[in-house]
Design an enzyme around this catalytic site. Structure first.
Site, PDB file in Angstrom:
ATOM      1  N   GLN A 122      48.472  26.129  62.675  1.00 48.32           N
ATOM      2  CA  GLN A 122      49.216  27.196  62.013  1.00 48.32           C
ATOM      3  C   GLN A 122      49.969  28.096  62.989  1.00 48.32           C
ATOM      4  OE1 GLN A 122      47.096  29.492  59.057  1.00 48.32           O
ATOM      5  NE2 GLN A 122      46.258  27.692  58.071  1.00 48.32           N
ATOM      6  N   HIS A 189      45.780  31.610  60.745  1.00 47.24           N
ATOM      7  CA  HIS A 189      45.936  33.018  60.385  1.00 47.24           C
ATOM      8  C   HIS A 189      46.282  33.904  61.577  1.00 47.24           C
ATOM      9  CE1 HIS A 189      43.459  32.673  56.374  1.00 47.24           C
ATOM     10  NE2 HIS A 189      44.306  31.662  56.565  1.00 47.24           N
ATOM     11  N   GLU A 281      49.353  37.872  47.558  1.00 47.10           N
ATOM     12  CA  GLU A 281      49.673  39.269  47.282  1.00 47.10           C
ATOM     13  C   GLU A 281      51.056  39.663  47.781  1.00 47.10           C
ATOM     14  OE1 GLU A 281      45.059  40.922  47.812  1.00 47.10           O
ATOM     15  OE2 GLU A 281      46.691  41.821  48.975  1.00 47.10           O
ATOM     16  N   TYR A 291      43.708  47.833  52.095  1.00 49.81           N
ATOM     17  CA  TYR A 291      44.021  46.931  50.997  1.00 49.81           C
ATOM     18  C   TYR A 291      42.845  46.047  50.590  1.00 49.81           C
ATOM     19  CZ  TYR A 291      48.677  48.745  51.418  1.00 49.81           C
ATOM     20  OH  TYR A 291      49.751  49.611  51.430  1.00 49.81           O
ATOM     21  N   TYR A 302      36.914  29.672  49.380  1.00 55.39           N
ATOM     22  CA  TYR A 302      37.076  28.238  49.156  1.00 55.39           C
ATOM     23  C   TYR A 302      35.760  27.526  48.897  1.00 55.39           C
ATOM     24  CZ  TYR A 302      42.054  28.024  50.024  1.00 55.39           C
ATOM     25  OH  TYR A 302      43.408  28.176  49.904  1.00 55.39           O
TER      26      TYR A 302
END
Length: 413
Positions: A122, A189, A281, A291, A302
């Site tokens: 990623q 991430h 979101e 948040y 998951y």
């Protein structure tokens, strides 16, 4: 390397989400349900406006809009792009190359001197953004994955872009001005989107590296949206500026995987993030706000463990929009051009698993809702507005993606 431009007249119509999972890391995907085939063109799903219970579950939908999609050039797993004042385009490739594409000549050069990085599932070379005074100082900002004690982490560096007469260039005086802390194992991430506000402050999305708890740990800068001066130093008016650690960099916290940052015409920052299993979101970013992730989310883990919804914990700010099924958001621009005048002030979000371009409308009172979803039939990694007001997209180069640079212009209705 690149094919000739191929113009495809596409009546980009509304796509219904069909339970696809987003583009998660290998660790996430091992427990995620398999993606299904794209749905046929039908009205988009309801977008949950979590900030307004009276309108939750609704979406203001418009008729499908016809535009022309042009396949312009092909890149190797592109991740981000930004336009130069002369109309040329910088494009990052995850493996570490920075390309300079000239739409007028249909030529591509290479910019050398990029920071050392290695492509992982990623991450790799990430975002590219110009300094607000680029015309005077030539400064370019890049995000990337670096290796260090503890594993991997995102970083942001800046350098002066010097272009040559052969259609390429080089970066000079590269300087690292920010790093994720701590570095962790795993390849997912990073976030590391970059934006500048109208005051010249530097904003960075720092995702939680699939480690969950750092998003609530103020001794870490993971799971936060970061605000710095353009040289990477700390502004005195940050909400946590009195801290003596990296938590002082944070403007907001409780985020998961933030892959889009953009300011609207009023200077308000908006961000989207990939949720866990469900619960993508779109957030209005406010100073010092939490948040809620991973304490609350409108999705679940998951492995099947439930996460309490936002409504159960009113101390955490809920998203303006929640997507479930997910869209896998990537890339964000708030449109201000003239080629699509009806869309001025709207946000556009790329969709990876949804293979879509999502248009978001704002209500003027701090709220937002999905207004339209265009079936692009390919994974969209990045969205930008060109100097002439056209919309430009980067197709993802992973999975079944081909890495096309796409230009969207109006077609007669």
């Amino acid at each position: 390397m690149f094919k000739s431009p191929l113009v495809l007249a596409i009546a980009a119509s509304l796509l219904v989400a069909c339970g696809e999972t987003e583009s998660r890391s290998a660790a996430d995907a091992s427990t995620a349900p398999a993606a299904t085939a794209p749905a046929t063109a039908t009205p988009a799903p309801a977008a949950v406006a979590a900030t307004d219970a009276a309108t939750a579950g609704t979406a203001a939908m418009t008729q499908g809009h016809t535009f022309t999609t042009t396949e312009v050039a092909k890149f190797n797993a592109p991740w981000a792009m930004t336009f130069l004042p002369d109309g040329r385009l910088l494009v990052t490739e995850m493996a570490g190359a920075l390309r300079l594409y000239d739409p007028a000549a249909n030529t591509t050069g290479t910019v050398t001197g990029t920071p050392e990085t290695g492509r992982v599932s990623q991450g790799g070379l990430g975002d590219v953004v110009l300094h607000p005074q680029f015309a005077d100082n030539g400064m370019v900002y890049l995000s990337y994955v670096e290796t260090g004690e503890g594993g991997l982490g995102g970083a942001v560096a800046r350098a002066k872009l010097v272009m040559d007469e052969q259609g390429g260039g080089k970066l000079e005086n590269l300087e690292v001005i920010w790093r994720q802390s701590p570095k962790l194992s795993g390849e997912g991430h990073f976030g590391y989107r970059i934006a500048f506000d109208r005051d010249g402050m530097l904003w960075i999305s720092s995702s939680e590296r699939q480690a969950f708890d750092p998003a609530q740990d103020m001794a870490s800068n993971l799971g936060k949206i970061i605000r710095l001066k353009d040289d990477g130093t700390l502004p005195a008016d940050n909400p946590f500026a009195d801290r003596k650690d990296v938590g002082a960099q944070a403007w907001s916290l409780g985020h998961r995987n933030i892959l889009g940052l953009a300011f609207d015409a009023n200077g308000q920052l908006w961000a989207h993030e990939m949720g866990p299993k469900g619960g993508d979101e779109f957030n209005r970013i406010e100073k010092g706000v939490n948040y809620g992730y991973p304490i609350v989310s409108n999705g679940d883990h998951y492995d099947g463990r439930e996460i309490p919804d936002h409504e159960t914990r009113p101390e955490f700010v809920p998203p303006a929009i929640t997507w479930n099924p997910v869209i896998s958001p990537a890339g964000l621009v708030i449109y201000s051009g003239t080629q699509f005048p009806a869309w001025q002030g709207n946000a556009f979000i790329g969709g990876l698993s949804s293979k879509a371009l999502v248009r978001v409308a704002f209500d003027g009172n701090g709220g937002a809702s999905e207004a339209q979803r265009f079936d692009m039939q390919r994974r969209i990694r990045e969205v930008e507005q060109g100097p002439d007001g056209a919309l430009w997209l980067l197709e993802d180069g992973n999975k079944d993606g081909q890495g096309w640079l796409l230009k969207l212009t109006p077609s007669p209705l």
